[in-house]
Design an enzyme around this catalytic site. Structure first.
Site, PDB file in Angstrom:
ATOM      1  N   GLY A 104       0.765  -1.257  -0.027  1.00  0.00           N
ATOM      2  CA  GLY A 104      -0.099   0.013   0.071  1.00  0.00           C
ATOM      3  C   GLY A 104       0.749   1.349  -0.086  1.00  0.00           C
ATOM      4  N   GLY A 106       2.995   2.210  -2.744  1.00  0.00           N
ATOM      5  CA  GLY A 106       3.573   2.434  -4.099  1.00  0.00           C
ATOM      6  C   GLY A 106       4.712   1.732  -4.659  1.00  0.00           C
ATOM      7  CG  LEU A 107       7.464   0.519  -2.378  1.00  0.00           C
ATOM      8  CD1 LEU A 107       8.147   0.015  -1.311  1.00  0.00           C
ATOM      9  CD2 LEU A 107       8.341   1.393  -3.086  1.00  0.00           C
ATOM     10  N   GLY A 108       4.305  -1.425  -5.764  1.00  0.00           N
ATOM     11  CA  GLY A 108       4.113  -2.635  -6.560  1.00  0.00           C
ATOM     12  C   GLY A 108       3.829  -3.931  -5.994  1.00  0.00           C
ATOM     13  CB  ALA A 112       5.293  -8.144  -6.741  1.00  0.00           C
ATOM     14  CG  ASP A 152       2.892  -0.961 -10.805  1.00  0.00           C
ATOM     15  OD1 ASP A 152       3.285   0.000 -11.601  1.00  0.00           O
ATOM     16  OD2 ASP A 152       2.550  -0.783  -9.588  1.00  0.00           O
TER      17      ASP A 152
END
Ligand code: PMV
Length: 317
Positions: A104, A106-108, A112, A152
């Site tokens: 949650g 913004g790191l995808g 993934a 993403d």
């Protein structure tokens, strides 16, 4: 038999938000992964276990995903349903999802997870090509976020450093940089759709200013591609700070984010928001000489970790 696959998270180096209006962005996958392990079980169920919770569905109710209570689980049931249907079986499957990526911010992490789960579940039958994994993962994500661009999931599947724009899609940036980033988490959870909506309002109310900022972003991204090819860290860092300033002007930074960038700026080559903003994470570009000082300073005010560019993308392990 267990089928295991892992896929990386991502960061956006340049161009978030402006990419929505056709401008090129630069993103890369990072060496923090989500691993999915699938195996057949005797019961006719799909069971999903992750650090965020556990969820179970009967095979015969998989066609009705509206009943899934935890929204983030929906893509995984969709993936399982497609695999079961496509392989003409009615066997139950347990899927365990383990993550090194904070959710949650913004790191995808959700992309993934979709990529890893797609590869792992289908690996019980036969290994899919990366292209096929990516396509299913994108469809799975769209069960939750219909307008998902697929950016993403693509970068998570194929890995590496890429540019992306709406017209031309993905293009590899032909340089193998061994960059070190420190990712600091503001611990402010954001909702990408809300922040994108907020930027759209800003654009409508400030048309000329927004056009000017778009032109500045185009220059930043073009210079960044050249600097990446030359591995010029000082230049890249200063472009990141310029990009952060544009993101501030369109209103997606927060006091906490600005204080993290201010702290990072003291020792690193440069820092900026990564992703939608309104909270989430910042990235700071560091090297072997300034890594420790930057990390020590940022650790006093946030959770952080070091990430490098991942060049492998989806892996079957
Ligand atoms: O979901 P995040 O935080 O990685 O941000 C998405 C990037 C945006 O440019 C803000 C939106 C988009 O669809 O490209």
């Amino acid at each position: 038999m267990k089928s295991v696959a892992s896929a990386p998270g991502k960061i956006i180096l340049f161009g978030e938000h402006f990419v929505v209006y056709g401008i090129k962005a630069i993103l890369c996958s990072i060496d923090k992964r989500i691993t999915a392990t699938s195996q057949f079980v005797d019961d006719k169920i799909i069971r999903i276990k992750s650090s965020l919770g556990e969820s179970v569905m009967d095979l015969n109710s998989l066609n009705n995903l509206e009943n899934v209570q935890q929204k983030f689980m929906k893509p995984f049931f969709y993936i399982a349903q497609k695999a079961i249907e496509g392989n003409f079986v009615d066997q139950g499957i347990e899927i365990v999802v383990e993550s090194e990526i904070p959710p949650g911010v913004g790191l995808g992490s959700s992309s993934a997870a979709c990529v890893a789960v797609t590869a792992s579940v289908n690996g019980l039958f036969h290994k899919l090509s990366k292209d096929d994994v990516m396509k299913i993962a994108i469809q799975a994500e769209r069960t939750v976020f219909e307008q998902n661009s697929g950016a993403d999931s693509s970068v998570s599947t194929f890995g590496g450093l890429v540019s992306y724009d709406l017209k031309n899609g993905f293009q590899d940036i032909p340089s193998r940089n061994d960059l070190d980033f420190i990712i600091s988490n503001s611990a402010q959870v954001h909702d990408t759709q809300d922040v994108v909506r907020q930027v759209r309002n800003f654009k409508e109310e400030n048309k000329d200013l927004f056009n000017k900022l778009c032109n500045e972003e185009i220059d930043i991204v073009n210079n960044a591609i050249t600097s990446l090819k030359e591995n010029n860290l000082n230049k890249l860092g200063s472009l990141m700070l310029k990009n952060h300033d544009l993101l501030k002007q369109i209103g997606v930074s927060t006091e906490k984010i600005d204080s993290l960038v201010k702290e990072a700026k003291k020792t690193s080559h440069g820092a900026k928001i990564t992703g939608a903003g309104g909270g989430g994470c910042i990235i700071s570009l560091v090297d072997d000489f300034n890594k420790k000082d930057t990390l020590d300073n940022l650790r006093k005010i946030s959770d952080c970790f070091i990430a490098k560019i991942d060049y492998s993308g989806l892996r079957y392990t």
